[in-house]
Design a protein around this motif. Structure first.
Motif, short mmCIF file in Angstrom:
data_model
loop_
_atom_site.label_atom_id
_atom_site.label_comp_id
_atom_site.label_asym_id
_atom_site.label_seq_id
_atom_site.Cartn_x
_atom_site.Cartn_y
_atom_site.Cartn_z
N GLU A 194 1.82 -4.35 4.98
CA GLU A 194 2.94 -4.27 4.05
C GLU A 194 2.52 -4.57 2.62
N ASP A 195 3.31 -4.10 1.69
CA ASP A 195 3.15 -4.44 0.28
C ASP A 195 3.88 -5.76 0.06
N GLU A 196 3.12 -6.85 0.01
CA GLU A 196 3.74 -8.18 -0.07
C GLU A 196 4.48 -8.40 -1.38
N ASP A 247 6.29 -6.21 -3.05
CA ASP A 247 7.58 -5.49 -3.09
C ASP A 247 7.91 -5.03 -1.67
N GLU A 248 8.03 -5.99 -0.77
CA GLU A 248 8.17 -5.68 0.65
C GLU A 248 9.42 -4.86 0.96
N GLU A 249 10.55 -5.24 0.42
CA GLU A 249 11.80 -4.56 0.76
C GLU A 249 11.79 -3.10 0.30
N TRP A 277 9.19 -1.35 -0.33
CA TRP A 277 8.12 -0.68 0.42
C TRP A 277 8.64 -0.22 1.78
N ARG A 278 9.38 -1.08 2.46
CA ARG A 278 9.92 -0.73 3.77
C ARG A 278 10.86 0.47 3.66
N ASN A 298 6.62 -2.40 11.77
CA ASN A 298 6.08 -3.76 11.95
C ASN A 298 7.01 -4.64 12.80
#
Length: 231
Positions: free
Chosen positions: A126-128, A130-132, A134-135, A149
């Motif tokens: 994941e892109d830590e 900008d996680e949201e 990114w998802r 994930n």
């Protein structure tokens, strides 16, 4: 546990070739690939439903054979950067894919999965920062997946059945699950008891200049190896 020396290697290879069409699950974690390519696995393994190739040094999937029944593919901790489009062609029934721990630079690398309509669950790094966001972009890019994930778009965890590896006890015997372990002789690198740690350090100094040998399916055809087969 039954061990075969040099004399049994040919018989073992013949046995493997005879039963490979029946093998449903194959675990090859930490078996090094040749030059980052997938060697030794052929279309004879047509019944495979679960294949694990974690930490094998894979750089490419170009030599992946056609595995029409494969449902679960573990490819974590390799060095893949692209080439995922081959999965739609070679593994049309794939529903779970683990790509975490690879070297993908951005989401564009996953476009190759868009034609893999059977894919339901995907594990990737994941892109830590900008996680949201990114998802959201991953779900938009791959609308066929239900779980990313281990969680769906509403952050609900996947049912246990979606997360289980599905691997049987490796020390049990089943004609559809063949586990072959090849390891080095005492004079070569390999697993040792704790009491041998000091000897290992001395051996490392003597063998520092020697090339490491790769272990994988194709390694079974090499002369002078010792193989253990679960029974």
């Amino acid at each position: 546990m039954q061990c075969l020396g040099d004399a049994g290697v040919c018989r073992l290879c013949h046995f493997v070739l005879c039963v490979c069409v029946q093998v449903v699950e194959l675990l090859l974690d930490s078996c090094l690939s040749a030059d980052g390519e997938l060697e030794g696995l052929s279309e004879d393994f047509s019944a495979l439903e679960v294949l694990s190739l974690c930490n094998t040094g894979l750089k490419s999937l170009s030599k992946l054979p056609s595995l029409p029944k494969l449902k679960r593919l573990e490819l974590s901790d390799n060095v893949l950067t692209s080439g995922l489009e081959v999965l739609a062609e070679k593994c049309p029934a794939l529903s779970y894919l683990n790509l975490s721990g690879n070297s993908f630079k951005d989401l564009s690398a996953f476009k190759g999965l868009q034609k893999l309509s059977s894919l339901q669950s995907l594990d990737v790094d994941e892109d830590e920062e900008d996680e949201e966001s990114w998802r959201e972009r991953v779900f938009e890019l791959l609308p066929q997946i239900c779980f990313l994930n281990g969680f769906d778009q509403d952050h609900n965890q996947a049912p246990d059945g979606q997360l289980e590896h599905g691997f049987p006890n490796v020390f049990g015997w089943d004609p559809t699950n063949v586990y072959i372990y090849s390891y080095y002789d005492d004079d070569e690198a390999g697993p040792h008891d704790d009491d041998d740690d000091d000897d290992d350090e001395e051996d490392e100094e003597d063998e520092g200049s020697e090339d490491e040998e790769e272990v994988g399916l194709s390694y079974l055809m090499k002369e002078g190896i010792q193989v253990c087969v679960s029974s």
